[in-house]
Design an enzyme around this catalytic site. Structure first.
Site, PDB file in Angstrom:
ATOM      1  N   ARG A  12      -2.677 -15.096   1.136  1.00  0.00           N
ATOM      2  CA  ARG A  12      -2.634 -14.245  -0.053  1.00  0.00           C
ATOM      3  C   ARG A  12      -1.238 -13.649  -0.246  1.00  0.00           C
ATOM      4  NH1 ARG A  12      -6.670  -9.856   0.545  1.00  0.00           N
ATOM      5  NH2 ARG A  12      -6.154  -9.361  -1.610  1.00  0.00           N
TER       6      ARG A  12
ATOM      7  N   LYS B  45      -2.624  -0.258  -3.454  1.00  0.00           N
ATOM      8  CA  LYS B  45      -2.883  -0.167  -4.898  1.00  0.00           C
ATOM      9  C   LYS B  45      -4.231   0.497  -5.180  1.00  0.00           C
ATOM     10  CE  LYS B  45      -2.480  -4.580  -5.564  1.00  0.00           C
ATOM     11  NZ  LYS B  45      -2.211  -5.006  -4.183  1.00  0.00           N
TER      12      LYS B  45
ATOM     13  N   ARG C 206      -1.450 -11.170 -12.420  1.00  0.00           N
ATOM     14  CA  ARG C 206      -0.913 -11.688 -11.159  1.00  0.00           C
ATOM     15  C   ARG C 206       0.170 -12.727 -11.388  1.00  0.00           C
ATOM     16  NH1 ARG C 206      -4.213 -11.017  -6.306  1.00  0.00           N
ATOM     17  NH2 ARG C 206      -6.171 -10.018  -6.837  1.00  0.00           N
TER      18      ARG C 206
ATOM     19  N   ARG D 251     -15.111  -7.515   4.391  1.00  0.00           N
ATOM     20  CA  ARG D 251     -14.574  -8.418   3.370  1.00  0.00           C
ATOM     21  C   ARG D 251     -14.135  -9.725   4.000  1.00  0.00           C
ATOM     22  NH1 ARG D 251     -10.323  -5.134  -0.197  1.00  0.00           N
ATOM     23  NH2 ARG D 251      -9.790  -7.260  -0.737  1.00  0.00           N
TER      24      ARG D 251
ATOM     25  N   ARG E 225      -8.029  -2.547   9.203  1.00  0.00           N
ATOM     26  CA  ARG E 225      -9.079  -2.145   8.261  1.00  0.00           C
ATOM     27  C   ARG E 225     -10.324  -2.997   8.476  1.00  0.00           C
ATOM     28  NH1 ARG E 225      -8.044  -2.788   1.892  1.00  0.00           N
ATOM     29  NH2 ARG E 225      -8.477  -4.974   2.336  1.00  0.00           N
TER      30      ARG E 225
END
Length: 190
Positions: free
Chosen positions: A146, A13, A88, A135, A127
């Protein structure tokens, strides 16, 4: 053009939003980026949000809605925006509809970026390794939580927006340029 991007964590996204920002000259309103900025600045809201995000949970609707509403009033949103990470939940989608109605605005489309959850986990873990784990939410355990939250709370938005005639779905597992092309075709852009 006013768009919402939907898709599980790691579906691309943010990447697609940046391409659309360049293409259409409208800002990306990423709740994740706004929350990370508040966390980095160690504002009271940022500290509260950090504890919630680090657990893999979602920040309250009230906090997120307030951030989004204020941001929509900024001059760079006059010609539209791309919502990434909001709404969400069905409650947030309904709040967004009311918010837009009050502002005399409407959504042009909701783009669902479909992606395979198992491949997403590998993508996000990679990543995190490449970026040095910058992160806190880029680890497999938090990511799986998540993804579960996405399936339970956010996936119902697909039906919600399909019923409103706004949903456009694209294959997020395709190469980035192909996903971009599919999004532009789905929203009627060039």
């Amino acid at each position: 053009m006013r768009l919402v991007l939907l898709g599980p964590p790691g579906a691309g996204k943010g990447t697609q939003a940046q391409i659309l920002v360049q293409t259409y000259g409208i800002p990306q309103l990423s709740t994740g980026d706004m929350l990370r900025a508040a966390i980095a600045a160690q504002t009271p809201m940022g500290l509260e949000a950090k504890a919630i995000v680090d657990r893999g949970d979602l920040v309250s609707d009230e906090i997120v809605s307030g951030i989004i509403s204020d941001r929509m009033d900024e001059p760079d949103c006059a010609n539209g925006f791309i919502l990434d990470g909001f709404p969400r939940t069905i409650a947030q989608a309904e709040a967004l509809n009311h918010m837009l109605d009050r502002k005399g605005l409407h959504l042009d489309a909701v783009v669902e970026i479909k992606a395979d959850p198992d491949i997403l986990v590998k993508r996000i873990v990679k990543r995190a390794q490449e970026s040095g784990g910058a992160r806190a939410d880029d680890n497999e355990e938090v990511l799986r939580k998540r993804l579960d939250v996405y399936v339970q709370q956010t996936a119902p938005l697909v039906s919600f927006y399909a019923n409103e005639g706004l949903l456009r779905s694209v294959d997020g597992m395709a190469p980035i340029d192909d996903v971009t092309g599919a999004i532009k075709a789905a929203i009627g852009g060039s």
